[in-house]
Design a protein around this motif. Structure first.
Motif, PDB file in Angstrom:
ATOM      1  N   UNK A  41       0.849  -1.192   0.000  1.00 16.52           N
ATOM      2  CA  UNK A  41       0.000   0.000   0.000  1.00 16.52           C
ATOM      3  C   UNK A  41       0.886   1.244   0.000  1.00 16.52           C
ATOM      4  N   UNK A  42       0.450   2.241  -0.735  1.00 12.26           N
ATOM      5  CA  UNK A  42       1.168   3.510  -0.759  1.00 12.26           C
ATOM      6  C   UNK A  42       0.767   4.341   0.454  1.00 12.26           C
ATOM      7  N   UNK A  43       1.609   5.266   0.841  1.00 15.38           N
ATOM      8  CA  UNK A  43       1.375   6.026   2.074  1.00 15.38           C
ATOM      9  C   UNK A  43       0.064   6.810   2.053  1.00 15.38           C
ATOM     10  N   UNK A  44      -0.375   7.242   0.879  1.00 16.14           N
ATOM     11  CA  UNK A  44      -1.599   8.046   0.794  1.00 16.14           C
ATOM     12  C   UNK A  44      -2.871   7.220   0.588  1.00 16.14           C
ATOM     13  N   UNK A  45      -2.739   5.914   0.504  1.00 13.26           N
ATOM     14  CA  UNK A  45      -3.907   5.074   0.269  1.00 13.26           C
ATOM     15  C   UNK A  45      -4.638   4.756   1.567  1.00 13.26           C
ATOM     16  N   UNK A  46      -5.953   4.802   1.476  1.00 10.90           N
ATOM     17  CA  UNK A  46      -6.807   4.480   2.618  1.00 10.90           C
ATOM     18  C   UNK A  46      -7.918   3.570   2.136  1.00 10.90           C
ATOM     19  N   UNK A  47      -8.556   2.896   3.006  1.00  6.86           N
ATOM     20  CA  UNK A  47      -9.709   2.084   2.636  1.00  6.86           C
ATOM     21  C   UNK A  47      -9.455   0.600   2.791  1.00  6.86           C
ATOM     22  N   UNK A  48      -8.657   0.028   1.913  1.00  8.37           N
ATOM     23  CA  UNK A  48      -8.403  -1.398   1.966  1.00  8.37           C
ATOM     24  C   UNK A  48      -7.159  -1.651   2.798  1.00  8.37           C
ATOM     25  N   UNK A  50      -4.641  -3.937   5.340  1.00  8.35           N
ATOM     26  CA  UNK A  50      -4.174  -5.315   5.297  1.00  8.35           C
ATOM     27  C   UNK A  50      -5.092  -6.260   6.061  1.00  8.35           C
ATOM     28  N   UNK A  51      -5.743  -5.802   7.089  1.00  6.93           N
ATOM     29  CA  UNK A  51      -6.641  -6.658   7.856  1.00  6.93           C
ATOM     30  C   UNK A  51      -7.897  -7.037   7.092  1.00  6.93           C
ATOM     31  N   UNK A  52      -8.221  -6.279   6.019  1.00  5.77           N
ATOM     32  CA  UNK A  52      -9.418  -6.552   5.223  1.00  5.77           C
ATOM     33  C   UNK A  52      -9.238  -7.743   4.293  1.00  5.77           C
ATOM     34  N   UNK A  53      -8.007  -8.082   4.003  1.00  5.20           N
ATOM     35  CA  UNK A  53      -7.735  -9.190   3.109  1.00  5.20           C
ATOM     36  C   UNK A  53      -6.634 -10.063   3.683  1.00  5.20           C
ATOM     37  N   UNK A  54      -6.597 -11.297   3.223  1.00  4.89           N
ATOM     38  CA  UNK A  54      -5.549 -12.227   3.629  1.00  4.89           C
ATOM     39  C   UNK A  54      -5.092 -12.979   2.396  1.00  4.89           C
ATOM     40  N   UNK A  55      -3.825 -13.341   2.382  1.00  3.92           N
ATOM     41  CA  UNK A  55      -3.293 -14.076   1.241  1.00  3.92           C
ATOM     42  C   UNK A  55      -2.327 -15.139   1.723  1.00  3.92           C
ATOM     43  N   UNK A  56      -2.300 -16.215   0.980  1.00  8.40           N
ATOM     44  CA  UNK A  56      -1.275 -17.225   1.206  1.00  8.40           C
ATOM     45  C   UNK A  56      -0.675 -17.531  -0.162  1.00  8.40           C
ATOM     46  N   UNK A  57       0.067 -18.582  -0.286  1.00  5.44           N
ATOM     47  CA  UNK A  57       0.755 -18.894  -1.530  1.00  5.44           C
ATOM     48  C   UNK A  57      -0.123 -19.179  -2.723  1.00  5.44           C
ATOM     49  N   UNK A  58      -1.401 -19.492  -2.491  1.00  6.86           N
ATOM     50  CA  UNK A  58      -2.269 -19.892  -3.603  1.00  6.86           C
ATOM     51  C   UNK A  58      -3.624 -19.188  -3.648  1.00  6.86           C
ATOM     52  N   UNK A  59      -3.934 -18.356  -2.668  1.00  3.51           N
ATOM     53  CA  UNK A  59      -5.262 -17.746  -2.650  1.00  3.51           C
ATOM     54  C   UNK A  59      -5.240 -16.388  -1.962  1.00  3.51           C
ATOM     55  N   UNK A  60      -6.253 -15.582  -2.318  1.00  2.00           N
ATOM     56  CA  UNK A  60      -6.472 -14.289  -1.675  1.00  2.00           C
ATOM     57  C   UNK A  60      -7.903 -14.298  -1.146  1.00  2.00           C
ATOM     58  N   UNK A  62     -10.950 -12.021   0.714  1.00  2.00           N
ATOM     59  CA  UNK A  62     -11.448 -10.688   1.045  1.00  2.00           C
ATOM     60  C   UNK A  62     -12.867 -10.845   1.540  1.00  2.00           C
ATOM     61  N   UNK A  63     -13.065 -10.427   2.762  1.00  2.00           N
ATOM     62  CA  UNK A  63     -14.331 -10.627   3.458  1.00  2.00           C
ATOM     63  C   UNK A  63     -14.673 -12.109   3.453  1.00  2.00           C
ATOM     64  N   UNK A  66     -13.039 -16.150  -1.352  1.00  2.00           N
ATOM     65  CA  UNK A  66     -11.663 -16.642  -1.505  1.00  2.00           C
ATOM     66  C   UNK A  66     -11.401 -16.878  -2.991  1.00  2.00           C
ATOM     67  N   UNK A  67     -10.313 -16.319  -3.509  1.00  2.00           N
ATOM     68  CA  UNK A  67      -9.935 -16.416  -4.910  1.00  2.00           C
ATOM     69  C   UNK A  67      -8.661 -17.255  -5.015  1.00  2.00           C
ATOM     70  N   UNK A  68      -8.689 -18.314  -5.816  1.00  2.00           N
ATOM     71  CA  UNK A  68      -7.570 -19.246  -5.940  1.00  2.00           C
ATOM     72  C   UNK A  68      -6.807 -19.002  -7.237  1.00  2.00           C
ATOM     73  N   UNK A  69      -5.483 -19.059  -7.156  1.00  2.00           N
ATOM     74  CA  UNK A  69      -4.607 -18.850  -8.310  1.00  2.00           C
ATOM     75  C   UNK A  69      -3.486 -19.874  -8.273  1.00  2.00           C
ATOM     76  N   UNK A  70      -2.651 -19.869  -9.307  1.00  2.00           N
ATOM     77  CA  UNK A  70      -1.490 -20.758  -9.310  1.00  2.00           C
ATOM     78  C   UNK A  70      -0.461 -20.320  -8.287  1.00  2.00           C
TER      79      UNK A  70
END
Length: 137
Positions: A41-48, A50-60, A62-63, A66-70
Motif C-alpha cells: 500500500x502507498x502512504x496516501x492510500x486508505x480504505x483497503x 491489510x486486515x481486510x484481506x488475507x493471502x497465502x501462496x495460492x489464494x487471496x 477478502x471478506x 476466496x480467490x484461488x490462483x497458481x
C-alpha cells in the motif's frame, strides 16, 4: 473456467494442455498460469487495509470470498521472486512454443514496475532478455 462455490470460494481453473520437454527445466503440463502480485500500500492510500484481506501462496481472501490462483506473491516479494515463477518462458520460447507474459491491473497497480523494474532492480522483461541472450550464446 471460473467456478464459484456456495461458500464464496472462487477458483480460476485453466484447461491443461500438453507442453513438451523444456530445455534444462522441468516439464510442465499447464499451458496458462495465473499469478497475482499484491503490491504494498502507498502512504496516501486508505480504505483497503491489510486486515481486510488475507493471502497465502495460492489464494487471496477478502471478506467472505476466496480467490484461488497458481501462485500469490505477497507485498514483500522482490523482482527475483516474480521472475522465478515465470523463468520457464525463455526456455519454452526457444523450444518453439508460443510464449507470453501479460500484466493486468488498474492504474498505479505496479504493472510497469513488475515488467520493467528500475535500475538495479530489473523486472521480468529485462530478465527474460538476459536469459534469452545467455541461452543462444
Amino acid at each position: 473456467a471460473i467456478q464459484a462455490a456456495a461458500d464464496g470460494d472462487i477458483t480460476v481453473e485453466l484447461d491443461e494442455a500438453y507442453v513438451g520437454p523444456v530445455v534444462g527445466m522441468r516439464e510442465t503440463k499447464k499451458g496458462v498460469y495465473v499469478f497475482v502480485r499484491i503490491r504494498p500500500a502507498l502512504s496516501h492510500e486508505h480504505g483497503l487495509e491489510e486486515g481486510d484481506w488475507q493471502a497465502d501462496g495460492k489464494a487471496v481472501s477478502h471478506r467472505n470470498r476466496r480467490f484461488h490462483y497458481d501462485n500469490v506473491l505477497l507485498p514483500s516479494a522482490c523482482q527475483a521472486e516474480v521472475y522465478e515463477l515465470i523463468n520457464l518462458v525463455p526456455y519454452k520460447a526457444l523450444d518453439g512454443f508460443s510464449s507470453a507474459v501479460m500484466n493486468y491491473g488498474g492504474t498505479g497497480s505496479g504493472k510497469t514496475y513488475t515488467m520493467v523494474g528500475r535500475v538495479g532492480d530489473f523486472g521480468i522483461a529485462p530478465r527474460i532478455a538476459e536469459s534469452l541472450l545467455k541461452l543462444i550464446e
